[in-house]
Scaffold this motif. Sequence first.
Motif, mmCIF file in Angstrom:
data_model
loop_
_atom_site.group_PDB
_atom_site.id
_atom_site.type_symbol
_atom_site.label_atom_id
_atom_site.label_comp_id
_atom_site.label_asym_id
_atom_site.label_seq_id
_atom_site.Cartn_x
_atom_site.Cartn_y
_atom_site.Cartn_z
ATOM 1 N N ARG A 12 -14.846 4.120 2.601
ATOM 2 C CA ARG A 12 -14.305 4.668 3.843
ATOM 3 C C ARG A 12 -14.669 6.132 4.034
ATOM 4 N NH1 ARG A 12 -8.448 1.754 3.350
ATOM 5 N NH2 ARG A 12 -9.051 -0.133 4.466
ATOM 6 N N MET A 13 -14.607 6.910 2.967
ATOM 7 C CA MET A 13 -14.897 8.339 3.063
ATOM 8 C C MET A 13 -15.156 8.888 1.674
ATOM 9 S SD MET A 13 -11.120 10.143 3.416
ATOM 10 C CE MET A 13 -10.593 9.210 4.835
ATOM 11 N N ARG A 147 -4.752 5.316 -6.532
ATOM 12 C CA ARG A 147 -4.413 5.335 -5.110
ATOM 13 C C ARG A 147 -5.510 5.980 -4.269
ATOM 14 N NH1 ARG A 147 -0.597 3.940 -8.030
ATOM 15 N NH2 ARG A 147 1.362 3.084 -7.316
ATOM 16 N N THR A 148 -6.153 7.013 -4.785
ATOM 17 C CA THR A 148 -7.242 7.607 -4.017
ATOM 18 C C THR A 148 -8.454 6.682 -3.987
ATOM 19 O OG1 THR A 148 -8.018 8.924 -5.909
ATOM 20 C CG2 THR A 148 -6.491 9.989 -4.389
ATOM 21 N N ALA A 149 -8.774 6.060 -5.116
ATOM 22 C CA ALA A 149 -9.929 5.160 -5.162
ATOM 23 C C ALA A 149 -9.716 3.944 -4.283
ATOM 24 C CB ALA A 149 -10.219 4.745 -6.609
ATOM 25 N N ILE A 150 -8.508 3.387 -4.307
ATOM 26 C CA ILE A 150 -8.218 2.203 -3.500
ATOM 27 C C ILE A 150 -8.211 2.541 -2.009
ATOM 28 C CG2 ILE A 150 -6.410 0.521 -2.937
ATOM 29 C CD1 ILE A 150 -5.721 0.559 -5.999
ATOM 30 N N SER A 151 -7.544 3.629 -1.643
ATOM 31 C CA SER A 151 -7.417 3.948 -0.213
ATOM 32 C C SER A 151 -8.733 4.355 0.414
ATOM 33 C CB SER A 151 -6.354 5.021 0.012
ATOM 34 O OG SER A 151 -6.715 6.215 -0.635
ATOM 35 N N THR A 152 -9.664 4.890 -0.383
ATOM 36 C CA THR A 152 -10.971 5.276 0.161
ATOM 37 C C THR A 152 -12.054 4.241 -0.140
ATOM 38 O OG1 THR A 152 -11.550 6.553 -1.819
ATOM 39 C CG2 THR A 152 -10.425 7.732 -0.031
ATOM 40 N N ARG A 153 -11.658 3.167 -0.820
ATOM 41 C CA ARG A 153 -12.575 2.073 -1.189
ATOM 42 C C ARG A 153 -13.787 2.565 -1.980
ATOM 43 N NH1 ARG A 153 -12.550 -1.683 4.210
ATOM 44 N NH2 ARG A 153 -10.422 -2.431 3.964
ATOM 45 N N MET A 154 -13.485 3.319 -3.042
ATOM 46 C CA MET A 154 -14.565 3.755 -3.934
ATOM 47 C C MET A 154 -15.194 2.523 -4.582
ATOM 48 S SD MET A 154 -12.874 7.172 -5.606
ATOM 49 C CE MET A 154 -14.304 7.555 -6.614
ATOM 50 N N ILE A 155 -16.497 2.526 -4.682
ATOM 51 C CA ILE A 155 -17.245 1.369 -5.173
ATOM 52 C C ILE A 155 -17.498 1.530 -6.680
ATOM 53 C CG2 ILE A 155 -19.379 0.018 -4.943
ATOM 54 C CD1 ILE A 155 -17.538 0.017 -2.439
ATOM 55 N N PRO A 156 -17.119 0.525 -7.484
ATOM 56 C CA PRO A 156 -17.393 0.605 -8.918
ATOM 57 C C PRO A 156 -18.898 0.536 -9.202
ATOM 58 C CG PRO A 156 -16.246 -1.454 -8.360
ATOM 59 C CD PRO A 156 -16.449 -0.694 -7.099
ATOM 60 N N GLY A 157 -19.229 1.030 -10.395
ATOM 61 C CA GLY A 157 -20.626 0.912 -10.824
ATOM 62 C C GLY A 157 -21.334 2.214 -10.949
#
Length: 157
Positions: A12-13, A147-157
């Motif tokens: 998302r951002m 919460r920050t990773a989930i809300s901004t949809r950080m991509i694993p890897g």
Amino acid sequence: MTMAPGTAPTPRMNLKQLTPKVSAAMGELHAAAALAASEAGVEPELLELIRIRASQLNGCAFCLDLHTKDARAHGESDQRLHTLSAWRETPFFTDRERAALALTEAVTSVQDGHVPDEVYRAACEVWDEPQVAAIIWAAVVINAYNRTAISTRMIPG
């Protein structure tokens, strides 16, 4: 997050880029919590288990990917990582680890009855106060990162 099969999530951002001072402060909090754990004698391997268990409960794919890699780098076994979500039903974790994991789960799921006295007391039976404080801070920090990773949809890897 519900997605169609075969569909990859889209970030998302870039929160770090948009709010660099807050991100830097979060990094400092993480470093301070890790230092407190080190000074209290809480092993880095246990910190990774705390981070992974909270991330499992929160469903944070980014943090699960990151911290399982870090745990393996610290020598954690695949057997323990694969059974961490069912730690109560396995013989693979020490009493001290079990107390830390129970406290982590309670801190992560405060909406389910806060941190029960018996969980806190059990942690205090096997850890001293600075160690309990360090475990609480480790759980708080990873929950914030989840919460920050989930809300901004950080991509694993």
